[in-house]
Enzyme design. Structure first.
Site, PDB file in Angstrom:
ATOM      1  N   GLU A  33       0.817  -1.209   0.000  1.00  0.00           N
ATOM      2  CA  GLU A  33       0.000   0.000   0.000  1.00  0.00           C
ATOM      3  C   GLU A  33       0.858   1.269   0.000  1.00  0.00           C
ATOM      4  O   GLU A  33       0.570   2.224  -0.717  1.00  0.00           O
ATOM      5  CB  GLU A  33      -0.951   0.010   1.200  1.00  0.00           C
ATOM      6  CG  GLU A  33      -2.107  -0.966   1.090  1.00  0.00           C
ATOM      7  CD  GLU A  33      -2.988  -0.675  -0.113  1.00  0.00           C
ATOM      8  OE1 GLU A  33      -3.226   0.509  -0.432  1.00  0.00           O
ATOM      9  OE2 GLU A  33      -3.443  -1.652  -0.747  1.00  0.00           O
ATOM     10  N   TYR A 116      -7.051   6.133   4.531  1.00  0.00           N
ATOM     11  CA  TYR A 116      -7.118   5.205   3.398  1.00  0.00           C
ATOM     12  C   TYR A 116      -6.288   3.946   3.662  1.00  0.00           C
ATOM     13  O   TYR A 116      -6.770   2.816   3.508  1.00  0.00           O
ATOM     14  CB  TYR A 116      -6.630   5.896   2.120  1.00  0.00           C
ATOM     15  CG  TYR A 116      -6.138   4.928   1.076  1.00  0.00           C
ATOM     16  CD1 TYR A 116      -7.043   4.200   0.309  1.00  0.00           C
ATOM     17  CD2 TYR A 116      -4.774   4.698   0.898  1.00  0.00           C
ATOM     18  CE1 TYR A 116      -6.597   3.276  -0.628  1.00  0.00           C
ATOM     19  CE2 TYR A 116      -4.325   3.781  -0.030  1.00  0.00           C
ATOM     20  CZ  TYR A 116      -5.229   3.071  -0.795  1.00  0.00           C
ATOM     21  OH  TYR A 116      -4.800   2.154  -1.705  1.00  0.00           O
ATOM     22  N   ASP A 134      -9.917   5.808  -2.325  1.00  0.00           N
ATOM     23  CA  ASP A 134      -8.776   6.385  -3.035  1.00  0.00           C
ATOM     24  C   ASP A 134      -9.284   7.093  -4.285  1.00  0.00           C
ATOM     25  O   ASP A 134     -10.488   7.261  -4.478  1.00  0.00           O
ATOM     26  CB  ASP A 134      -7.753   5.299  -3.378  1.00  0.00           C
ATOM     27  CG  ASP A 134      -8.242   4.339  -4.461  1.00  0.00           C
ATOM     28  OD1 ASP A 134      -9.453   4.340  -4.781  1.00  0.00           O
ATOM     29  OD2 ASP A 134      -7.401   3.597  -5.006  1.00  0.00           O
TER      30      ASP A 134
END
Length: 352
Positions: A33, A116, A134
């Site tokens: 990520e 997020y 996102d």
């Protein structure tokens, strides 16, 4: 129309086989990520593989040297991500017993992990029902529901986050989140979305009203700052003169050439006659080589760099400015901004 169901069904048929989708390990998911932020999958995947192989556990990452991490990060940009990751890995070792957290409330407290990323890690690793929002999800929701609130406004972020959490399939939160992001990336693309193959088309407000290219709405970014970097190349039997950047600016702790920044483009001959340059290198400097100007774009900055090789200089500069020589064969061990290591690739080939 069952929005969540359609998204998940599409995903199960069309998802990409990406290496970080083969695990529920929150550490590996965290690696993917952070690496993929502001990065295309094609560019980021080789970096993810290298990091996962070199640091297979959070303990391995935490015990690494920062310079080693930044070197492996070289070329990926946004170097603060690598530094924050190193700090976070050490905190996980100290405060979580070496077990990377899976729950949103613990994750959100870690450096470099925002809403997020915390939602992504918690939902992918433990199926916690936190919606990931996102750019792909913003775009998908804005178009499907016909929402014209700017996605980068406070009101927009709140609205879209609440909507995403209402839509999430709580029994398949991780799958749904990945499906929504994948759908936005592959079907509801920023340009030339594949509307004719889209299973959501019958219910899409943007498609019905001809607003596909108008949504989402985004407030214009701040003005791009222009900077002029004049890099000085000093090369002799000792190696190449280098500098380590400090804090509070771009490329913190990365290595570059001695730099003279100006407010506007300067002719090299004018530059070597200015007082601060003469103080560093003396007043008998001769210009040996000048590169063409190189434009380098950052998120809110536009850099114009010129590389100037000099000769007949004074040797007093290194003591006063903290510059130091690095042997050519040792350059590869230093983490450098992309602008610098690309110059070396071209310059050393040119000179050798």
């Amino acid at each position: 129309m069952d929005f969540s169901g359609e998204i998940i069904n599409w995903y199960m048929l069309h998802k990409r086989d990406l290496p970080w989708r083969q695990t529920s390990d929150p550490y590996i998911i965290w690696l993917s990520e952070i690496i993929m932020q502001q990065t295309r999958v094609e560019q980021g995947t080789p970096y993810f593989i290298r990091f996962a192989e070199k640091y297979p556990t959070v303990a391995d990452f935490a015990s690494a040297e920062e310079g080693e991490i930044l070197k492996l990060w070289q070329g990926l940009g946004y170097y603060s991500r690598g530094r924050n990751m190193h700090h976070t890995a050490q905190i996980v070792m100290e405060e979580h017993g070496g077990y990377f957290p899976k729950d949103y409330n613990s994750l959100i407290k870690l450096k470099g992990i925002g809403e997020y990323t915390a939602a992504a890690i918690s939902s992918f690793s433990s199926n916690e029902a936190k919606a990931v929002v996102d750019g792909n999800v913003f775009r998908l929701l804005s178009r499907y529901f016909g929402i014209d609130t700017p996605i980068n406004s406070s009101a927009g972020k709140k609205l879209f986050t609440e909507l995403a959490n209402e839509l999430i399939d709580k029994s398949n939160a991780g799958i749904y989140n990945q499906a929504a992001m994948e759908f936005g990336s592959l079907v509801c693309r920023p340009k030339n979305p594949d509307c004719f193959q889209c299973p959501l088309r019958p219910g899409c407000e943007a498609y019905k009203t001809g607003r596909i290219n108008d949504l989402p709405i985004k407030i214009k970014n701040q003005r791009i700052r222009e900077r002029y970097f004049n890099y000085i190349v000093v090369r002799n039997e000792k190696g190449i003169l280098m500098n380590k950047r400090g804090a509070n600016d771009i490329w913190e702790n990365l290595y570059e050439l001695p730099l003279f920044e100006t407010h506007e483009r300067r002719e090299p001959q004018n530059l070597i006659n200015q007082d601060d340059f003469r103080k560093a290198f003396g007043n008998k400097v001769l210009i040996k080589f000048v590169s063409p100007a190189v434009k380098h774009i950052l998120s809110h900055q536009k850099l114009f760099a010129t590389f100037i090789e000099i000769e007949n200089y004074s040797e007093q500069f290194a003591i006063e400015n903290g510059w130091f020589y690095v042997k050519i064969e040792d350059l590869e061990s230093l983490a450098q901004p992309k602008l610098i290591f690309q110059f070396f690739e071209n310059f050393l080939k040119l000179k050798d």
